[in-house]
Each structure stands twice: as C-alpha cells, then as structure tokens.
Design a protein around this motif. Structure first.
Motif, mmCIF file in Angstrom:
data_model
loop_
_atom_site.group_PDB
_atom_site.id
_atom_site.type_symbol
_atom_site.label_atom_id
_atom_site.label_comp_id
_atom_site.label_asym_id
_atom_site.label_seq_id
_atom_site.Cartn_x
_atom_site.Cartn_y
_atom_site.Cartn_z
ATOM 1 N N ALA A 80 50.098 47.036 40.397
ATOM 2 C CA ALA A 80 49.263 48.171 39.974
ATOM 3 C C ALA A 80 48.688 47.921 38.580
ATOM 4 C CB ALA A 80 50.079 49.462 39.992
ATOM 5 N N ALA A 81 49.492 47.311 37.711
ATOM 6 C CA ALA A 81 49.025 47.033 36.344
ATOM 7 C C ALA A 81 47.870 46.035 36.363
ATOM 8 C CB ALA A 81 50.183 46.492 35.504
ATOM 9 N N ALA A 82 47.983 44.999 37.190
ATOM 10 C CA ALA A 82 46.915 43.992 37.275
ATOM 11 C C ALA A 82 45.638 44.614 37.843
ATOM 12 C CB ALA A 82 47.374 42.818 38.142
ATOM 13 N N ARG A 83 45.784 45.387 38.913
ATOM 14 C CA ARG A 83 44.609 45.968 39.576
ATOM 15 C C ARG A 83 44.003 47.088 38.727
ATOM 16 N NH1 ARG A 83 44.303 44.387 44.932
ATOM 17 N NH2 ARG A 83 43.220 46.252 45.657
ATOM 18 N N GLY A 84 44.851 47.943 38.197
ATOM 19 C CA GLY A 84 44.359 49.021 37.334
ATOM 20 C C GLY A 84 43.722 48.452 36.070
ATOM 21 N N GLY A 85 44.343 47.386 35.529
ATOM 22 C CA GLY A 85 43.783 46.747 34.342
ATOM 23 C C GLY A 85 42.411 46.154 34.615
ATOM 24 N N LEU A 86 42.262 45.533 35.776
ATOM 25 C CA LEU A 86 40.966 44.924 36.113
ATOM 26 C C LEU A 86 39.874 45.985 36.281
ATOM 27 C CD1 LEU A 86 39.550 42.206 36.797
ATOM 28 C CD2 LEU A 86 39.993 42.726 39.198
ATOM 29 N N LEU A 87 40.261 47.156 36.768
ATOM 30 C CA LEU A 87 39.270 48.196 37.094
ATOM 31 C C LEU A 87 39.158 49.282 36.020
ATOM 32 C CD1 LEU A 87 40.233 48.656 40.874
ATOM 33 C CD2 LEU A 87 38.401 47.231 39.930
ATOM 34 N N HIS A 88 39.938 49.175 34.938
ATOM 35 C CA HIS A 88 40.024 50.306 33.998
ATOM 36 C C HIS A 88 38.705 50.603 33.289
ATOM 37 C CE1 HIS A 88 40.281 47.274 30.796
ATOM 38 N NE2 HIS A 88 40.119 48.249 29.927
ATOM 39 N N HIS B 145 36.858 41.056 29.168
ATOM 40 C CA HIS B 145 37.807 42.019 28.605
ATOM 41 C C HIS B 145 38.763 42.540 29.688
ATOM 42 C CE1 HIS B 145 39.355 45.598 26.600
ATOM 43 N NE2 HIS B 145 38.859 46.337 27.587
ATOM 44 N N SER B 146 38.210 42.878 30.837
ATOM 45 C CA SER B 146 39.025 43.473 31.902
ATOM 46 C C SER B 146 40.036 42.470 32.463
ATOM 47 C CB SER B 146 38.125 44.006 33.023
ATOM 48 O OG SER B 146 37.284 45.014 32.504
ATOM 49 N N VAL B 147 39.626 41.211 32.597
ATOM 50 C CA VAL B 147 40.551 40.176 33.078
ATOM 51 C C VAL B 147 41.674 39.980 32.061
ATOM 52 C CG1 VAL B 147 40.811 37.714 33.607
ATOM 53 C CG2 VAL B 147 38.859 38.984 34.495
ATOM 54 N N PHE B 148 41.318 39.981 30.800
ATOM 55 C CA PHE B 148 42.303 39.808 29.732
ATOM 56 C C PHE B 148 43.310 40.964 29.751
ATOM 57 C CE2 PHE B 148 42.741 39.404 24.835
ATOM 58 C CZ PHE B 148 43.933 38.710 24.976
ATOM 59 N N VAL B 149 42.804 42.186 29.841
ATOM 60 C CA VAL B 149 43.677 43.370 29.897
ATOM 61 C C VAL B 149 44.559 43.312 31.149
ATOM 62 C CG1 VAL B 149 43.715 45.893 30.155
ATOM 63 C CG2 VAL B 149 42.097 44.816 28.568
ATOM 64 N N ALA B 150 43.955 42.949 32.271
ATOM 65 C CA ALA B 150 44.704 42.892 33.537
ATOM 66 C C ALA B 150 45.835 41.877 33.441
ATOM 67 C CB ALA B 150 43.758 42.524 34.676
ATOM 68 N N TYR B 151 45.545 40.702 32.883
ATOM 69 C CA TYR B 151 46.571 39.651 32.816
ATOM 70 C C TYR B 151 47.694 40.028 31.847
ATOM 71 C CZ TYR B 151 48.848 35.150 32.688
ATOM 72 O OH TYR B 151 49.786 34.153 32.772
ATOM 73 N N LEU B 152 47.327 40.552 30.695
ATOM 74 C CA LEU B 152 48.358 40.941 29.723
ATOM 75 C C LEU B 152 49.229 42.075 30.292
ATOM 76 C CD1 LEU B 152 49.572 40.577 26.914
ATOM 77 C CD2 LEU B 152 47.844 42.155 26.018
ATOM 78 N N SER B 153 48.593 43.037 30.938
ATOM 79 C CA SER B 153 49.331 44.154 31.553
ATOM 80 C C SER B 153 50.268 43.644 32.643
ATOM 81 C CB SER B 153 48.358 45.173 32.164
ATOM 82 O OG SER B 153 47.436 45.604 31.214
ATOM 83 N N PHE B 154 49.751 42.726 33.444
ATOM 84 C CA PHE B 154 50.550 42.104 34.517
ATOM 85 C C PHE B 154 51.794 41.437 33.937
ATOM 86 C CE2 PHE B 154 51.392 37.884 36.282
ATOM 87 C CZ PHE B 154 51.792 38.182 37.575
#
Ligand SMILES: [Fe+2]
Ligand SMILES: [Fe+2]
Length: 175
Positions: free
Chosen positions: A60-68, A39-48
């Motif tokens: 920041a979107a990729a890193r924050g998405g991965l860690l959210h 889920h986190s990788v998916f969110v990170a990639y879409l946000s990126f």
C-alpha cells in the motif's frame, strides 16, 4: 539484498508504472528539475523501504506513494486548477487514482492525507499514511536542495525494472 528490494518494489507497482496516467507525470515539473514522476517514484520507494523494514503494509505504501501526487496538472500554470494547490491536490490525486485502479482504504488514506499538517483536519488513519507523508517531505527537501538529481531516480527505476524482470524470469517454469 538491495536487488531483492528493487524486485519486490517493482512487483508492487508493476501494473501502474507504465499506465498513461502515471507516465503523464513525466511531463509535469515538481521540485527543482525533478518531474512529478521522478518525485513520486522516489517517495514510493522510500515509503516501501520504511514500511517493509517496520513490518507494515509496504505494498500500500509503494502504490499510495506512487499515486499520491497524481493531480496531473502543472500547478505553476495559472488556471490549471482551482483553489490553493497545497490544500486541494490530494483530493484531485485521489479522484484520478480511483479512476486508474481499485484502491484499498490504506491507499486512499495515504493519498488524501499526505499533505498533513497543511490539511489539519485530515489526520492519518493508518501508520502507512504517516510513513508516506514523512517520505514525501524528505524527498521534497532532497529534490529542492539538489541532494538527489533526476538521473538518480531514473537509474533507480531502471534497476527496479531489471530486478523485477529477472525475478519474473526466474519464477517462470522452463518451456
Ligand atoms: Fe503532494
Ligand atoms: Fe509529493
């Protein structure tokens, strides 16, 4: 172009993706048969992709998405956490992420505010927080309704890693 996106995405998260904390999310279920990691990788990639397209802070979107969602417990297990998970897990994720790496103000805001409007008193301070929060909801919907299977994320992450390694090899001077 797609390959360049994968390489750029992986370069944003390369120092985080293999850490024990991030990998621990592989063992934590999230939505349907998707792990918290998937889920986190998916969110990170879409946000990126959203932020890169709009000229926003995509790193920041990729890193924050991965860690959210780095809360690191199974919220379905009684006693694994205190308080209602939907309201409290952003703060738990922020505490864990802060111990893992140095966070920018944008990354902190992304993690802390991603559940808005469930947390009505913590509205986004940065546009990247809005992007990640929207991506989180889109991904959760896609996962819950089996629109994307877990293998899709694994495949995508594999592509990211291969593209990143290829780009690095190209950038390295010949010995
Ligand atoms: Fe969350
Ligand atoms: Fe999430």
């Amino acid at each position: 172009m797609q390959y360049a996106n994968y390489a750029a995405f992986h370069s944003c998260i390369a120092d985080l993706i293999d850490t024990p904390e991030v990998q621990a999310m592989c063992d934590i279920p999230q939505h349907a048969d998707i792990s918290c990691f998937g889920h986190s990788v998916f969110v990170a990639y879409l946000s990126f992709r959203i932020c890169r397209r709009l000229g926003w802070d995509y790193r920041a979107a990729a890193r924050g998405g991965l860690l959210h969602d780095l809360f690191l417990y199974d919220w379905r297990v009684k006693g694994s956490h205190t308080g209602p998970h939907g309201f409290t897990h952003p703060r738990a994720a922020l505490e864990n992420a802060s111990q893992l790496c140095e966070l920018t103000d944008v990354e902190k805001d992304i993690i802390l505010k991603h559940m808005w409007p469930l947390t009505p008193f913590s509205f986004y301070r940065y546009k990247e927080s809005l992007a990640v929060s929207c991506a989180d909801k889109i991904c959760a919907f896609a996962e819950a309704f089996h629109i994307f299977h877990r293998m899709y994320f694994d495949h995508r992450l594999g592509l990211c890693q291969r593209a990143y390694l290829r780009a690095r090899r190209k950038a390295m001077p010949a010995l």
